[in-house]
Design a protein around this motif. Sequence first.
Motif, PDB file in Angstrom:
ATOM      1  N   MET A  29      25.272 -13.427  49.935  1.00 37.61           N
ATOM      2  CA  MET A  29      26.719 -13.058  49.184  1.00 37.61           C
ATOM      3  C   MET A  29      27.302 -14.590  48.983  1.00 37.61           C
ATOM      4  N   ARG A  30      27.306 -15.402  49.747  1.00 33.79           N
ATOM      5  CA  ARG A  30      27.984 -16.891  49.455  1.00 33.79           C
ATOM      6  C   ARG A  30      27.442 -17.473  48.366  1.00 33.79           C
ATOM      7  N   GLU A  31      25.766 -17.363  48.423  1.00 28.02           N
ATOM      8  CA  GLU A  31      25.335 -18.108  47.228  1.00 28.02           C
ATOM      9  C   GLU A  31      25.561 -17.522  46.009  1.00 28.02           C
ATOM     10  N   LEU A  32      25.716 -16.176  45.908  1.00 31.02           N
ATOM     11  CA  LEU A  32      26.016 -15.488  44.786  1.00 31.02           C
ATOM     12  C   LEU A  32      27.392 -15.663  44.099  1.00 31.02           C
ATOM     13  N   LEU A  33      28.264 -16.056  45.043  1.00 31.79           N
ATOM     14  CA  LEU A  33      29.805 -16.199  44.940  1.00 31.79           C
ATOM     15  C   LEU A  33      29.816 -17.840  44.640  1.00 31.79           C
ATOM     16  N   GLN A  34      28.735 -18.534  44.624  1.00 30.53           N
ATOM     17  CA  GLN A  34      28.836 -19.849  44.295  1.00 30.53           C
ATOM     18  C   GLN A  34      29.600 -20.736  45.433  1.00 30.53           C
ATOM     19  N   LEU A  35      29.641 -20.219  46.715  1.00 22.70           N
ATOM     20  CA  LEU A  35      30.450 -20.746  47.607  1.00 22.70           C
ATOM     21  C   LEU A  35      29.420 -21.919  48.336  1.00 22.70           C
ATOM     22  N   ILE A  36      30.152 -22.872  48.700  1.00 24.77           N
ATOM     23  CA  ILE A  36      29.428 -24.031  49.603  1.00 24.77           C
ATOM     24  C   ILE A  36      30.450 -24.444  50.991  1.00 24.77           C
ATOM     25  N   SER A  37      29.813 -25.037  51.664  1.00 23.03           N
ATOM     26  CA  SER A  37      30.790 -25.651  52.930  1.00 23.03           C
ATOM     27  C   SER A  37      30.662 -27.300  53.130  1.00 23.03           C
ATOM     28  N   PHE A  38      31.923 -27.736  53.376  1.00 19.99           N
ATOM     29  CA  PHE A  38      31.876 -29.077  53.943  1.00 19.99           C
ATOM     30  C   PHE A  38      32.701 -29.070  55.564  1.00 19.99           C
ATOM     31  N   TYR A  39      32.518 -29.910  56.196  1.00 16.85           N
ATOM     32  CA  TYR A  39      32.622 -30.083  57.419  1.00 16.85           C
ATOM     33  C   TYR A  39      33.745 -31.258  57.811  1.00 16.85           C
ATOM     34  N   THR A  40      34.509 -30.732  58.935  1.00 17.39           N
ATOM     35  CA  THR A  40      35.507 -31.955  59.446  1.00 17.39           C
ATOM     36  C   THR A  40      35.105 -31.938  60.846  1.00 17.39           C
ATOM     37  N   CYS A  41      34.688 -33.124  61.338  1.00 21.27           N
ATOM     38  CA  CYS A  41      34.378 -33.336  62.649  1.00 21.27           C
ATOM     39  C   CYS A  41      34.896 -34.236  63.458  1.00 21.27           C
ATOM     40  N   GLY A  42      35.221 -34.050  64.813  1.00 15.79           N
ATOM     41  CA  GLY A  42      35.419 -35.061  65.747  1.00 15.79           C
ATOM     42  C   GLY A  42      35.423 -34.394  67.043  1.00 15.79           C
ATOM     43  N   PRO A  43      36.052 -35.269  67.921  1.00 12.92           N
ATOM     44  CA  PRO A  43      35.759 -34.827  69.400  1.00 12.92           C
ATOM     45  C   PRO A  43      36.468 -33.753  69.831  1.00 12.92           C
ATOM     46  N   ILE A  44      37.696 -33.422  68.907  1.00 17.26           N
ATOM     47  CA  ILE A  44      38.414 -31.988  69.232  1.00 17.26           C
ATOM     48  C   ILE A  44      37.956 -30.860  68.687  1.00 17.26           C
ATOM     49  N   GLU A  45      37.223 -31.103  67.390  1.00 11.97           N
ATOM     50  CA  GLU A  45      36.798 -29.476  66.802  1.00 11.97           C
ATOM     51  C   GLU A  45      35.832 -30.117  65.640  1.00 11.97           C
ATOM     52  N   ALA A  46      34.825 -29.255  65.475  1.00 15.28           N
ATOM     53  CA  ALA A  46      33.934 -29.179  64.370  1.00 15.28           C
ATOM     54  C   ALA A  46      34.192 -28.026  63.769  1.00 15.28           C
ATOM     55  N   ARG A  47      34.738 -28.148  62.355  1.00 12.10           N
ATOM     56  CA  ARG A  47      35.083 -26.994  61.725  1.00 12.10           C
ATOM     57  C   ARG A  47      34.297 -27.008  60.235  1.00 12.10           C
ATOM     58  N   GLN A  48      33.979 -25.839  59.792  1.00 14.62           N
ATOM     59  CA  GLN A  48      33.322 -25.538  58.441  1.00 14.62           C
ATOM     60  C   GLN A  48      34.574 -24.781  57.602  1.00 14.62           C
ATOM     61  N   TRP A  49      34.494 -25.488  56.255  1.00 12.96           N
ATOM     62  CA  TRP A  49      35.406 -25.308  55.305  1.00 12.96           C
ATOM     63  C   TRP A  49      34.689 -24.645  54.174  1.00 12.96           C
ATOM     64  N   THR A  50      35.357 -23.614  53.403  1.00  9.97           N
ATOM     65  CA  THR A  50      34.604 -22.999  52.344  1.00  9.97           C
ATOM     66  C   THR A  50      35.362 -23.506  51.010  1.00  9.97           C
ATOM     67  N   ILE A  51      34.308 -23.775  50.035  1.00  9.31           N
ATOM     68  CA  ILE A  51      34.797 -24.207  48.728  1.00  9.31           C
ATOM     69  C   ILE A  51      34.013 -23.626  47.658  1.00  9.31           C
ATOM     70  N   ARG A  52      34.326 -23.542  46.504  1.00  3.96           N
ATOM     71  CA  ARG A  52      33.276 -23.084  45.228  1.00  3.96           C
ATOM     72  C   ARG A  52      32.534 -24.455  44.954  1.00  3.96           C
ATOM     73  N   LYS A  53      31.363 -24.067  44.380  1.00  4.82           N
ATOM     74  CA  LYS A  53      30.514 -25.264  43.905  1.00  4.82           C
ATOM     75  C   LYS A  53      31.221 -25.868  42.867  1.00  4.82           C
ATOM     76  N   GLY A  54      31.364 -27.262  42.795  1.00  2.00           N
ATOM     77  CA  GLY A  54      31.939 -27.935  41.609  1.00  2.00           C
ATOM     78  C   GLY A  54      33.273 -28.358  42.141  1.00  2.00           C
TER      79      GLY A  54
END
Length: 407
Positions: free
Chosen positions: A311-336
């Motif tokens: 479903m995420r692929e159909l909606l053209q959604l991808i993920s970027f990440y912010t990482c460090g010693p406290i947390e690793a987090r996944q964020w959702t954005i639209r392609k482009g």
Amino acid sequence: MIPAVMRRFYSVLGRPSNNLTSGIVGLANVGKSTFFQAITKSKLGNPANYPFATIEPEESKVIVPSVKLDRLYDLYGSQKKIPATLTIFDIAGLTRGASSGEGLGNKFLNDIRHVDGIYQVVRGFESDDITHIEGNVDPIRDLSLVQDELVLKDLEWLEGARERINKKLNRTPKNSPEFLEMTLELGLLEDLEAHMYEGRKMSHFKQNWTEEEIGILNKHNFLTAKPTLVLLNVTPRDYLLQENKFLDRIKDWINEYAPGDKVVLFSAELETKYNEFDRKLDEFENYCKTIVDGQEITTPLTALPNIIIEMRELLQLISFYTCGPIEARQWTIRKGTLAPESAGVIHSDLEKTFISANIIKYDDIKELNPPLQESQLKSQGKIKRGGKSYVVEDGDVIHFKATSGKK
């Protein structure tokens, strides 16, 4: 004209947003609420052996599975891991005549209008204990019935849109840009109307849309312009062996009437049982082997992670990440999506005060041993700098730099 800040989204149909949702759609009594409870691991919804057990849409968020997040969590030695989520709505079942108001149809069709992607659940198993609203199990008829109701409602909305445009045209100077834009819109809607009278969805009218055409469709939010994933609800055995007597006919129907849509086998019954085993995977695997009489199982024991990712692929959604010693987090954005707007997903101040982004490509670090040494990555040229025009890619690990903003 399309606003410049939105123009990057107009390569695909759909609402220009990073916060997209999906809805579970289908005829009454085909296993939608059972699927919703399984995928959300909740008791929301009302799976019952009668039509209209669900009236108001139920809403829940599901965790987006990410091998990348799991790996980054280990590489950075983070204290916690925060995955992205996808919002899913369980929408009441449609019936024949829904587009004309039968069975509270207008309400249910309007509920579908508020989601961005559609999980269309179709029944592919026979059972004397579970009634079918149409009297017998026939997935091809059910697919056609639901699609026809969506098309008919869109034709109704399309006709209303054309009437409004024609009224405006009569009051607009013929040499104005507005007249040209409305003429283009009217022509597209007329072409779509002819296409839909053949029982086909708007999304399948053409593959390569212009920015102007997509802008027009997104403005109207038509039902059949939404991406669809067909979920064939089968017996546990059929799912584990990836076979079903209706599957070939369904694929033929999709190729003819819904080209581009995809069908995925799943078993609401098996997914419910999977949750009951509460992550005791060895025990669940043994249970599955009894279902297939000891045959080798090459299919994932649960279809739900794949269903979420599809479903995420159909909606053209991808993920970027912010990482460090406290947390690793996944964020959702639209392609482009550009770097400043990606920063804005974290906090609006970051978008307003964006300076640059330090970017690490996931593929450059996935094989390394923890803990990561960013100084070493810098010396190896694996940390790149991106400016305001950088288009964020799936898997990017990003550290945003910004000026002082509001606290």
